[in-house]
Scaffold this motif. Structure first.
Motif, PDB file in Angstrom:
ATOM      1  N   TRP A  10       6.212  53.780 142.991  1.00 38.34           N
ATOM      2  CA  TRP A  10       6.105  54.955 143.848  1.00 38.34           C
ATOM      3  C   TRP A  10       6.061  54.633 145.331  1.00 38.34           C
ATOM      4  O   TRP A  10       6.442  55.448 146.157  1.00 38.34           O
ATOM      5  N   TRP A  11       5.621  53.409 145.706  1.00 39.27           N
ATOM      6  CA  TRP A  11       5.556  53.092 147.129  1.00 39.27           C
ATOM      7  C   TRP A  11       6.916  52.705 147.701  1.00 39.27           C
ATOM      8  O   TRP A  11       7.086  52.611 148.914  1.00 39.27           O
ATOM      9  N   GLY A  12       7.903  52.507 146.827  1.00 38.41           N
ATOM     10  CA  GLY A  12       9.265  52.301 147.299  1.00 38.41           C
ATOM     11  C   GLY A  12      10.015  53.606 147.492  1.00 38.41           C
ATOM     12  O   GLY A  12      11.153  53.612 147.976  1.00 38.41           O
ATOM     13  N   HIS A  13       9.383  54.710 147.125  1.00 38.17           N
ATOM     14  CA  HIS A  13       9.983  56.036 147.267  1.00 38.17           C
ATOM     15  C   HIS A  13       9.992  56.456 148.737  1.00 38.17           C
ATOM     16  O   HIS A  13       9.124  56.066 149.524  1.00 38.17           O
ATOM     17  N   PRO A  18       9.720  63.404 139.698  1.00 40.35           N
ATOM     18  CA  PRO A  18      10.069  62.458 138.629  1.00 40.35           C
ATOM     19  C   PRO A  18      11.234  61.535 138.972  1.00 40.35           C
ATOM     20  O   PRO A  18      11.472  60.559 138.266  1.00 40.35           O
ATOM     21  N   HIS A  19      11.999  61.845 140.010  1.00 39.27           N
ATOM     22  CA  HIS A  19      13.203  61.076 140.318  1.00 39.27           C
ATOM     23  C   HIS A  19      12.985  60.230 141.577  1.00 39.27           C
ATOM     24  O   HIS A  19      12.496  60.722 142.597  1.00 39.27           O
ATOM     25  N   PHE A  20      13.374  58.992 141.474  1.00 36.68           N
ATOM     26  CA  PHE A  20      13.157  58.031 142.559  1.00 36.68           C
ATOM     27  C   PHE A  20      14.166  58.246 143.668  1.00 36.68           C
ATOM     28  O   PHE A  20      15.381  58.259 143.443  1.00 36.68           O
ATOM     29  N   ALA A  53      12.377  49.872 149.943  1.00 43.01           N
ATOM     30  CA  ALA A  53      12.687  50.438 148.629  1.00 43.01           C
ATOM     31  C   ALA A  53      12.251  49.516 147.498  1.00 43.01           C
ATOM     32  O   ALA A  53      12.118  49.962 146.348  1.00 43.01           O
ATOM     33  N   TRP A  54      12.029  48.237 147.810  1.00 44.35           N
ATOM     34  CA  TRP A  54      11.594  47.275 146.785  1.00 44.35           C
ATOM     35  C   TRP A  54      10.069  47.227 146.659  1.00 44.35           C
ATOM     36  O   TRP A  54       9.553  46.514 145.810  1.00 44.35           O
ATOM     37  N   MET A  55       9.367  47.983 147.484  1.00 44.05           N
ATOM     38  CA  MET A  55       7.918  48.059 147.332  1.00 44.05           C
ATOM     39  C   MET A  55       7.592  48.820 146.052  1.00 44.05           C
ATOM     40  O   MET A  55       8.278  49.782 145.698  1.00 44.05           O
ATOM     41  N   VAL A  56       6.553  48.382 145.374  1.00 45.02           N
ATOM     42  CA  VAL A  56       6.206  48.980 144.086  1.00 45.02           C
ATOM     43  C   VAL A  56       4.869  49.704 144.160  1.00 45.02           C
ATOM     44  O   VAL A  56       4.742  50.845 143.722  1.00 45.02           O
TER      45      VAL A  56
END
Length: 449
Positions: A291-294, A304-306, A314-317
């Motif tokens: 969610w932190w890459g959102h 629900p969609h990234f 964007a690679w943060m999790v």
């Protein structure tokens, strides 16, 4: 720094050991005031000569006050600190605080870097993206005696693709009787395997030998064969000048607790070239998502969609660990104030001074077969092929003993089995007197034992 270099050049070898020179060099050092920005470790009320910044950097004094502020926000505002922060560092976006400084240090655009996770977990995440083996192109080229975590990670990704690491992993070794790799041998290996190579990944500065690899040349050559190129910059970031964007590096990972002084196990970082963040955000991307890459504009809508953040973010999790991020932020302020070019100039002078003192010692040998009471230096002598580290090779039967004796004499380096003691003068806080004290202590130990 020009006066400092000129003075160093004037010191004759016969007069080199005179401690007065180290005092004068410190007086000429335009960065000497940064030393007072750090807590210097002591033992029994005596200041330690700390030459271990390549393993754990010292604590900046401002770190404590900045973290105290965050603890106060947590105490007084709790969850509201994510959005309403009295020091203008809202937790929901605190990772943005360090992007500009990190980008300057690694030679990138701000959107190409992210502070996140830990080095090896970040490496695994980026290998998901950049290691895409096919039936023909599946090999990984890296250095023999790579740092164990890199070795384990690359092995595991070969296994995850049902490949035999003995076949998939190509380890470039030094020539017989040599300690470091020749760039030409790396390039020749790439030419030999050509279109079979899927990934090339070396360390920017080798943890054991202190060798600084020719990142632009190796990157360019590997990409000419169609391979992805990544770098483990654990010992390079904050140590040597980097131009990752200009060099067209695909990705890089680093920790920040060494030269970046971010705290033990502090938050790590990644670089992904903008050409790759654009292509990998298409429908056929390969990326672990959280969610932190959102996109931060809609992150808290919890859909629900990234929708990916811009660039490497964007690679943060997971959300950012605030306290370790702020510890990194504190140290990076000092890098901003000092400037990497100035730090590199001082580093070259410090390490060069240490090398000259060591080679003047009667215990130094240029032979690879070191005996009791002897040492040699396996780090390249060319300043452009090393950072702020010299790796001293001792007889393996005595290395640990000599390192223990150095600590008893108040000098902290570190040992790497089987034969090496690493001494690393970090230009932000180490002095020329530190270097002189360390070499003098080593000489006395070798004289006495």
């Amino acid at each position: 720094m020009s006066e400092l270099r000129e003075y160093l050049d004037k010191i004759t070898d016969d007069d080199l050991i005179n401690p007065d020179h180290s005092v004068h060099l410190d007086n000429l050092d335009s960065l000497s005031n940064f030393r007072q920005e750090f807590h210097l470790p002591c033992k029994r009320d005596a200041e330690i000569t700390y030459l271990c910044g390549n393993s754990l950097g010292l604590m900046p004094k401002r770190t404590q006050s900045l973290i105290a502020e965050e603890l106060d926000v947590w105490k007084t505002r709790a969850v509201e600190g994510h959005f309403d922060h009295p020091y203008q560092r809202p937790w929901k976006s605190c990772d943005e605080l360090v992007k500009g400084s990190l980008a300057a240090i690694v030679g990138a655009n701000a959107d190409e870097v992210a502070a996140m996770g830990q080095l090896t977990s970040n490496l695994h995440k980026l290998l998901i993206t950049f290691y895409k083996p096919s039936a023909q192109r599946y090999k990984i080229v890296f250095e023999d005696n790579a740092f164990p975590s890199d070795n384990y990670a690359l092995n595991s990704h070969a296994y995850l693709h049902n490949l035999n690491p003995d076949d998939a992993l190509i380890r470039v070794k030094p020539r017989s009787g040599e300690s470091t790799l020749r760039t030409q041998d790396i390039l020749s290996t790439l030419e030999e395997h050509g279109n079979e190579v899927a990934l090339v990944m070396f360390s920017g500065v080798h943890f054991y030998t202190g060798q600084l690899f020719d990142i632009p040349t190796i990157t360019s050559h590997a990409k000419s064969f169609g391979a992805y190129v990544g770098w483990d910059l654990a010992h390079a970031v904050g140590n040597v000048p980097l131009k990752l964007h200009e060099w067209n590096v695909d990705f890089a990972v680093w920790c920040s607790y060494k030269y970046l002084n971010s705290s033990p196990g502090g938050i790590a970082g990644i670089f992904i070239h903008e050409s790759q963040t654009q292509s990998q955000c298409q429908a056929d991307h390969r990326r672990l998502e959280g969610w932190w890459g959102h996109d931060p504009e809609t992150r808290f809508e919890m859909g629900p969609h990234f929708s990916p953040s811009l660039g490497a973010s964007a690679w943060m999790v997971s959300n950012t660990p605030v306290l370790t991020l702020i510890a990194l932020y504190a140290s990076l302020q000092l890098f901003d104030e000092a400037g990497m070019e100035n730090l590199r100039a001082k580093s070259v002078a410090l390490t060069g001074y240490m090398e000259r003192l060591l080679k003047y010692s009667k215990h130094y040998t240029d032979s690879s077969n070191v005996e009791h009471k002897q040492f040699t230096i396996i780090t390249p002598s060319n300043p452009s092929e090393r950072g702020a580290q010299l790796s001293l090779k001792f007889n393996k039967d005595y290395m640990l003993f000599y390192n223990e004796q150095l600590q008893i004499h108040g000098v902290v380096g570190d040992d790497r089995k089987p034969e090496v003691i690493r001494l690393a003068p970090a230009p932000l806080y180490n002095s020329f007197r530190d270097v002189h004290k360390a070499v003098s202590a080593l000489d006395k130990i070798l004289d006495d034992f």
